[in-house]
Write a protein that holds these residues in place. Structure first.
Motif, PDB file in Angstrom:
ATOM      1  N   GLU A  14       0.633  -1.119   0.453  1.00 15.89           N
ATOM      2  CA  GLU A  14      -0.013  -0.195  -0.179  1.00 15.89           C
ATOM      3  C   GLU A  14       0.610   1.324  -0.161  1.00 15.89           C
ATOM      4  O   GLU A  14       0.801   2.544  -0.871  1.00 15.89           O
ATOM      5  CB  GLU A  14      -0.819   0.591   1.286  1.00 15.89           C
ATOM      6  N   GLN A  15       1.601   1.131   0.509  1.00 14.82           N
ATOM      7  CA  GLN A  15       2.729   2.441   0.813  1.00 14.82           C
ATOM      8  C   GLN A  15       4.655   2.480  -0.126  1.00 14.82           C
ATOM      9  O   GLN A  15       4.380   3.214   0.101  1.00 14.82           O
ATOM     10  CB  GLN A  15       3.584   2.544   2.675  1.00 14.82           C
ATOM     11  N   GLY A  16       4.096   1.620  -1.128  1.00 14.83           N
ATOM     12  CA  GLY A  16       5.009   1.231  -2.099  1.00 14.83           C
ATOM     13  C   GLY A  16       4.652   1.818  -3.544  1.00 14.83           C
ATOM     14  O   GLY A  16       4.149   2.942  -3.219  1.00 14.83           O
ATOM     15  N   ARG A  17       6.075   1.847  -3.914  1.00 11.94           N
ATOM     16  CA  ARG A  17       5.919   3.014  -5.104  1.00 11.94           C
ATOM     17  C   ARG A  17       4.807   1.956  -6.538  1.00 11.94           C
ATOM     18  O   ARG A  17       4.742   2.821  -7.129  1.00 11.94           O
ATOM     19  CB  ARG A  17       7.229   2.848  -5.623  1.00 11.94           C
ATOM     20  N   TYR A  18       4.289   0.881  -6.700  1.00 15.19           N
ATOM     21  CA  TYR A  18       4.196   0.639  -8.275  1.00 15.19           C
ATOM     22  C   TYR A  18       2.559   1.608  -8.125  1.00 15.19           C
ATOM     23  O   TYR A  18       2.151   1.605  -6.575  1.00 15.19           O
ATOM     24  CB  TYR A  18       3.194  -0.661  -7.614  1.00 15.19           C
ATOM     25  N   PRO A  19       2.008   2.043  -9.103  1.00  9.77           N
ATOM     26  CA  PRO A  19       1.083   2.426  -9.487  1.00  9.77           C
ATOM     27  C   PRO A  19      -0.454   1.938  -9.011  1.00  9.77           C
ATOM     28  O   PRO A  19      -0.242   0.591  -9.134  1.00  9.77           O
ATOM     29  CB  PRO A  19       1.238   2.661 -10.972  1.00  9.77           C
ATOM     30  N   LYS A  37      -0.606  -2.122  -7.858  1.00  8.85           N
ATOM     31  CA  LYS A  37      -1.717  -2.723  -6.519  1.00  8.85           C
ATOM     32  C   LYS A  37      -2.824  -3.607  -6.703  1.00  8.85           C
ATOM     33  O   LYS A  37      -2.983  -4.439  -5.853  1.00  8.85           O
ATOM     34  CB  LYS A  37      -1.576  -0.965  -5.806  1.00  8.85           C
ATOM     35  N   GLN A  38      -3.663  -3.479  -7.813  1.00  7.79           N
ATOM     36  CA  GLN A  38      -4.764  -3.761  -7.538  1.00  7.79           C
ATOM     37  C   GLN A  38      -4.845  -4.899  -8.012  1.00  7.79           C
ATOM     38  O   GLN A  38      -5.351  -6.255  -8.275  1.00  7.79           O
ATOM     39  CB  GLN A  38      -5.975  -2.917  -8.119  1.00  7.79           C
ATOM     40  N   ARG A  39      -3.535  -5.230  -9.587  1.00  5.01           N
ATOM     41  CA  ARG A  39      -3.744  -6.691  -9.920  1.00  5.01           C
ATOM     42  C   ARG A  39      -3.350  -7.779  -8.918  1.00  5.01           C
ATOM     43  O   ARG A  39      -3.628  -9.057  -8.856  1.00  5.01           O
ATOM     44  CB  ARG A  39      -2.742  -6.656 -11.153  1.00  5.01           C
ATOM     45  N   ILE A  40      -2.028  -7.021  -7.898  1.00  6.29           N
ATOM     46  CA  ILE A  40      -1.519  -8.277  -7.378  1.00  6.29           C
ATOM     47  C   ILE A  40      -2.136  -8.485  -5.774  1.00  6.29           C
ATOM     48  O   ILE A  40      -2.755  -9.336  -5.606  1.00  6.29           O
ATOM     49  CB  ILE A  40      -0.531  -7.095  -6.243  1.00  6.29           C
ATOM     50  N   ARG A  41      -3.295  -7.738  -5.048  1.00  6.76           N
ATOM     51  CA  ARG A  41      -4.229  -7.884  -4.828  1.00  6.76           C
ATOM     52  C   ARG A  41      -5.561  -7.927  -4.405  1.00  6.76           C
ATOM     53  O   ARG A  41      -7.105  -8.511  -3.446  1.00  6.76           O
ATOM     54  CB  ARG A  41      -3.662  -6.736  -3.672  1.00  6.76           C
ATOM     55  N   GLY A  42      -6.004  -8.378  -6.101  1.00  5.57           N
ATOM     56  CA  GLY A  42      -7.506  -8.560  -6.369  1.00  5.57           C
ATOM     57  C   GLY A  42      -7.886  -9.735  -6.583  1.00  5.57           C
ATOM     58  O   GLY A  42      -9.547  -9.727  -7.142  1.00  5.57           O
ATOM     59  N   GLY A  43      -7.258 -10.641  -6.057  1.00  7.45           N
ATOM     60  CA  GLY A  43      -8.553 -11.837  -6.324  1.00  7.45           C
ATOM     61  C   GLY A  43      -7.651 -13.051  -7.328  1.00  7.45           C
ATOM     62  O   GLY A  43      -7.899 -13.857  -6.645  1.00  7.45           O
ATOM     63  N   ASP A  44      -7.413 -11.745  -8.355  1.00  7.68           N
ATOM     64  CA  ASP A  44      -6.641 -12.785  -9.233  1.00  7.68           C
ATOM     65  C   ASP A  44      -5.108 -12.418  -9.696  1.00  7.68           C
ATOM     66  O   ASP A  44      -4.059 -13.190 -10.396  1.00  7.68           O
ATOM     67  CB  ASP A  44      -7.158 -12.820 -10.234  1.00  7.68           C
ATOM     68  N   GLY A  45      -4.308 -11.969  -8.108  1.00  3.67           N
ATOM     69  CA  GLY A  45      -2.982 -12.094  -8.414  1.00  3.67           C
ATOM     70  C   GLY A  45      -1.923 -12.815  -7.430  1.00  3.67           C
ATOM     71  O   GLY A  45      -1.934 -13.439  -8.110  1.00  3.67           O
ATOM     72  N   HIS A  46      -1.781 -12.405  -6.363  1.00  7.62           N
ATOM     73  CA  HIS A  46      -1.064 -13.079  -5.537  1.00  7.62           C
ATOM     74  C   HIS A  46      -1.004 -13.062  -4.455  1.00  7.62           C
ATOM     75  O   HIS A  46      -2.271 -12.381  -3.626  1.00  7.62           O
ATOM     76  CB  HIS A  46       0.696 -12.240  -5.565  1.00  7.62           C
ATOM     77  N   LEU A  47      -1.060 -14.375  -2.727  1.00  6.44           N
ATOM     78  CA  LEU A  47      -0.915 -14.400  -1.903  1.00  6.44           C
ATOM     79  C   LEU A  47      -0.172 -13.130  -1.377  1.00  6.44           C
ATOM     80  O   LEU A  47       0.990 -13.419  -1.255  1.00  6.44           O
ATOM     81  CB  LEU A  47      -0.826 -15.352  -1.517  1.00  6.44           C
ATOM     82  N   SER A  48      -1.126 -13.084   0.387  1.00  8.67           N
ATOM     83  CA  SER A  48      -0.300 -11.702   0.636  1.00  8.67           C
ATOM     84  C   SER A  48       0.333 -12.557   1.853  1.00  8.67           C
ATOM     85  O   SER A  48       0.254 -13.476   2.671  1.00  8.67           O
ATOM     86  CB  SER A  48      -1.131 -10.754   1.565  1.00  8.67           C
ATOM     87  N   ASN A  49       1.239 -11.884   2.605  1.00  6.85           N
ATOM     88  CA  ASN A  49       1.714 -12.112   3.989  1.00  6.85           C
ATOM     89  C   ASN A  49       1.170 -13.430   4.784  1.00  6.85           C
ATOM     90  O   ASN A  49       0.775 -14.391   5.376  1.00  6.85           O
ATOM     91  CB  ASN A  49       2.812 -11.259   4.525  1.00  6.85           C
ATOM     92  N   GLN A  50      -0.551 -12.199   5.057  1.00  3.76           N
ATOM     93  CA  GLN A  50      -1.394 -13.046   6.226  1.00  3.76           C
ATOM     94  C   GLN A  50      -2.439 -13.792   5.673  1.00  3.76           C
ATOM     95  O   GLN A  50      -2.517 -14.190   6.337  1.00  3.76           O
ATOM     96  CB  GLN A  50      -1.962 -11.339   6.327  1.00  3.76           C
ATOM     97  N   GLN A  51      -2.489 -13.943   4.585  1.00  5.80           N
ATOM     98  CA  GLN A  51      -3.019 -14.885   3.711  1.00  5.80           C
ATOM     99  C   GLN A  51      -2.718 -16.198   3.512  1.00  5.80           C
ATOM    100  O   GLN A  51      -3.576 -17.774   4.119  1.00  5.80           O
ATOM    101  CB  GLN A  51      -3.587 -14.671   1.909  1.00  5.80           C
ATOM    102  N   ALA A  52      -1.607 -16.138   4.049  1.00  8.90           N
ATOM    103  CA  ALA A  52      -0.648 -17.400   3.755  1.00  8.90           C
ATOM    104  C   ALA A  52      -0.392 -18.211   5.076  1.00  8.90           C
ATOM    105  O   ALA A  52      -0.722 -19.049   5.379  1.00  8.90           O
ATOM    106  CB  ALA A  52       0.291 -16.771   2.969  1.00  8.90           C
ATOM    107  N   LEU A  53      -0.294 -16.833   6.136  1.00  4.36           N
ATOM    108  CA  LEU A  53      -0.487 -16.876   7.175  1.00  4.36           C
ATOM    109  C   LEU A  53      -1.756 -18.005   8.010  1.00  4.36           C
ATOM    110  O   LEU A  53      -1.764 -18.472   8.594  1.00  4.36           O
ATOM    111  CB  LEU A  53       0.143 -15.917   8.000  1.00  4.36           C
ATOM    112  N   THR A  54      -2.778 -16.811   7.462  1.00  2.00           N
ATOM    113  CA  THR A  54      -3.858 -17.673   8.212  1.00  2.00           C
ATOM    114  C   THR A  54      -4.425 -18.963   7.112  1.00  2.00           C
ATOM    115  O   THR A  54      -4.600 -19.896   7.813  1.00  2.00           O
ATOM    116  CB  THR A  54      -4.868 -17.160   7.602  1.00  2.00           C
TER     117      THR A  54
END
Length: 272
Positions: free
Chosen positions: A172-177, A181-198
């Motif tokens: 969220e705070q990074g330099r990506y446009p 960011k939406q592609r990565i976290r939008g449900g068809d991108g990648h797992l976050s640390n929290q999703q993996a941990l859960t």
């Protein structure tokens, strides 16, 4: 029979995972060059002669960059879905291409490789479960969000390559446009640390000895951060980060041994 596993590289610059027994092995994806694959296998004292097939998860370059040369040089069959093949440009005339279908196990010697669908922004992406005589390893990366397929197979694994791509705050705070960011976290991108941990915390079986956290973002994650997040929950499971710069150790997965006794694979195989 135990399984030996290693990450040869894991990240947006290339992905390649080794899973094998005493007689044969497979590579899941071939996203680094043939030469670099050979070098890293040699450093691990793993022989390319052991590798009997390559399985492709999806068409993105960081998963297929090295497959054509590697498969041609070693005369390896490449298992790939029809739709993914159409996107890669791989030539049926030059390679031994084999069909890959969800929930149809492929036998490679005593290894059984099962593919199942996953959420990712690719045409026909799949995850993999590799089994041999009671030992089961999952390769679960490039996943937009956990689904029933994933949680069901995760609970059957003794070891997993599990994506932990990004820290939500760093992204969220990074330099990506914003669109990226939406592609990565939008449900068809990648797992976050929290999703993996859960997923790990809620569905980890007691028999899971190893988790290799995989496909970490160079800009939106930190190995130490994700290890600290997993540490309070790992219990007897060994949790390591698969590097985007070098190979991991080779880990022995033996469901017949107590988890605490599972050690690094002895250097018994002949180097290339």
């Amino acid at each position: 029979m135990s399984l030996s596993i290693a990450s040869l590289n894991s990240g947006s610059n290339g992905n390649c995972y080794y899973i094998g027994n005493e007689h044969e092995a497979v590579l899941i994806d071939a996203g680094i060059s043939c030469r670099e694959t050979e070098r890293r296998m040699a450093r691990l004292k793993l022989s390319m002669d052991m590798v009997k097939a390559i399985f492709i998860s999806h068409e993105h370059t960081d998963h297929v960059r090295g497959v054509a040369i590697l498969a041609k040089k070693y005369q390896l069959p490449v298992f790939i879905t029809r739709q993914t093949l159409q996107r890669t440009g791989l030539s049926p005339e030059r390679l031994q291409l084999r069909p890959l279908n969800a929930y149809q196990p492929v036998s490679i010697g005593e290894l059984s490789v099962l593919a199942f669908p996953k959420r990712h922004d690719a045409v026909d992406p799949h995850s993999f479960v590799i089994s041999c005589r009671g030992a089961t390893v999952g390769v679960f990366t490039d996943i937009g969000q956990p689904c029933d397929h994933l949680t069901r197979h995760f609970q059957q694994c003794h070891a997993v390559f599990l994506e932990a791509n990004y820290d939500e705050q760093m992204l969220e705070q990074g330099r990506y446009p914003f669109f990226l960011k939406q592609r990565i976290r939008g449900g068809d991108g990648h797992l976050s640390n929290q999703q993996a941990l859960t997923l790990f915390r809620d569905y980890r079986p007691a028999s899971m000895s190893h988790v290799l956290l995989s496909h970490l973002s160079k800009d939106n994650n930190c190995p130490q951060l994700v290890l600290e997040q997993f540490a309070p929950h790992q219990q007897n499971t060994t949790v390591v980060v698969a590097s985007r710069f070098e190979e991991t150790e080779v880990y022995t997965i033996n469901p017949n041994l107590p988890i605490g006794l599972q050690l690094r694979e002895p250097a018994l195989l002949t180097a290339v």
